[in-house]
Write a protein that holds these residues in place. Structure first.
Motif, short mmCIF file in Angstrom:
data_model
loop_
_atom_site.label_atom_id
_atom_site.label_comp_id
_atom_site.label_asym_id
_atom_site.label_seq_id
_atom_site.Cartn_x
_atom_site.Cartn_y
_atom_site.Cartn_z
N PHE A 190 0.97 -1.03 -0.07
CA PHE A 190 0.02 -0.11 -0.07
C PHE A 190 0.82 1.35 -0.20
CE2 PHE A 190 -2.23 3.38 2.26
CZ PHE A 190 -3.36 3.74 1.58
N GLY A 191 1.90 1.09 0.79
CA GLY A 191 2.80 2.44 0.88
C GLY A 191 3.57 2.74 -0.39
N PHE A 192 3.84 1.63 -1.40
CA PHE A 192 4.42 1.72 -2.56
C PHE A 192 3.62 2.26 -3.51
CE2 PHE A 192 8.06 -1.31 -1.29
CZ PHE A 192 8.91 -0.49 -1.52
N SER A 193 2.18 1.68 -3.35
CA SER A 193 1.09 2.43 -4.49
C SER A 193 0.97 3.88 -4.06
CB SER A 193 -0.06 1.44 -4.26
OG SER A 193 -0.54 1.43 -3.38
N LEU A 194 0.82 3.95 -2.82
CA LEU A 194 0.50 5.43 -2.59
C LEU A 194 1.66 6.51 -2.86
CD1 LEU A 194 -1.60 7.07 -0.81
CD2 LEU A 194 -0.23 6.81 1.23
N ALA A 195 2.81 6.02 -2.82
CA ALA A 195 3.99 6.95 -3.27
C ALA A 195 3.74 7.39 -4.49
CB ALA A 195 5.31 6.25 -3.03
N SER A 196 3.24 6.57 -5.55
CA SER A 196 3.13 6.92 -6.95
C SER A 196 1.81 7.45 -7.21
CB SER A 196 3.20 5.45 -7.79
OG SER A 196 1.93 4.76 -7.64
N ALA A 246 1.41 12.11 -2.51
CA ALA A 246 2.69 11.64 -1.89
C ALA A 246 3.55 13.16 -1.53
CB ALA A 246 3.66 11.13 -2.75
N PRO A 247 3.41 14.12 -2.37
CA PRO A 247 4.31 15.47 -1.91
C PRO A 247 3.62 15.86 -0.63
CG PRO A 247 3.75 15.70 -4.13
CD PRO A 247 3.08 14.27 -3.75
N ALA A 248 2.27 15.73 -0.41
CA ALA A 248 1.55 16.48 0.71
C ALA A 248 1.95 15.47 1.99
CB ALA A 248 0.13 16.39 0.64
N ILE A 249 2.08 14.19 1.77
CA ILE A 249 2.71 13.21 3.09
C ILE A 249 3.97 13.83 3.42
CG2 ILE A 249 3.14 10.89 3.56
CD1 ILE A 249 0.77 10.16 1.65
N ASN A 250 5.04 13.66 2.26
CA ASN A 250 6.43 14.18 2.43
C ASN A 250 6.29 15.54 3.32
OD1 ASN A 250 7.61 11.76 1.35
ND2 ASN A 250 7.50 12.76 -0.73
N GLY A 251 5.62 16.39 2.87
CA GLY A 251 5.71 17.76 3.38
C GLY A 251 5.20 17.69 4.92
N ALA A 252 4.18 16.84 5.26
CA ALA A 252 3.70 16.65 6.42
C ALA A 252 4.72 15.86 7.48
CB ALA A 252 2.57 15.71 6.56
#
Length: 67
Positions: free
Chosen positions: A35-41, A45-51
């Motif tokens: 799920f994490g790999f698919s979410l990263a694409s 993903a930029p919003a998660i990285n920003g958080a």
């Protein structure tokens, strides 16, 4: 970059410990990784990285203000 490697290492160690102690079973852990790999694409993903970066900066600021 250093924060990303540290976070990945910490998360990896945490998952290994949880699987070995029995709190996390192998198949649900594998499902979460996929799920994490698919979410990263996806576009989120930029919003998660920003958080994650914001939380890390906040924790760093707390550590600096305490000393």
């Amino acid at each position: 970059m250093a924060l990303t490697i540290s976070l990945v290492f910490f998360a990896g160690v945490l998952v290994v410990v949880l699987v070995r102690t029995g709190y996390l079973r192998l198949w649900p852990a594998l499902a979460a990784v996929l799920f994490g790999f698919s979410l990263a694409s996806t576009g989120i993903a930029p919003a998660i990285n920003g958080a994650i970066s914001g939380i890390a900066e906040w924790i760093s600021a707390l550590g600096q203000s305490a000393s």
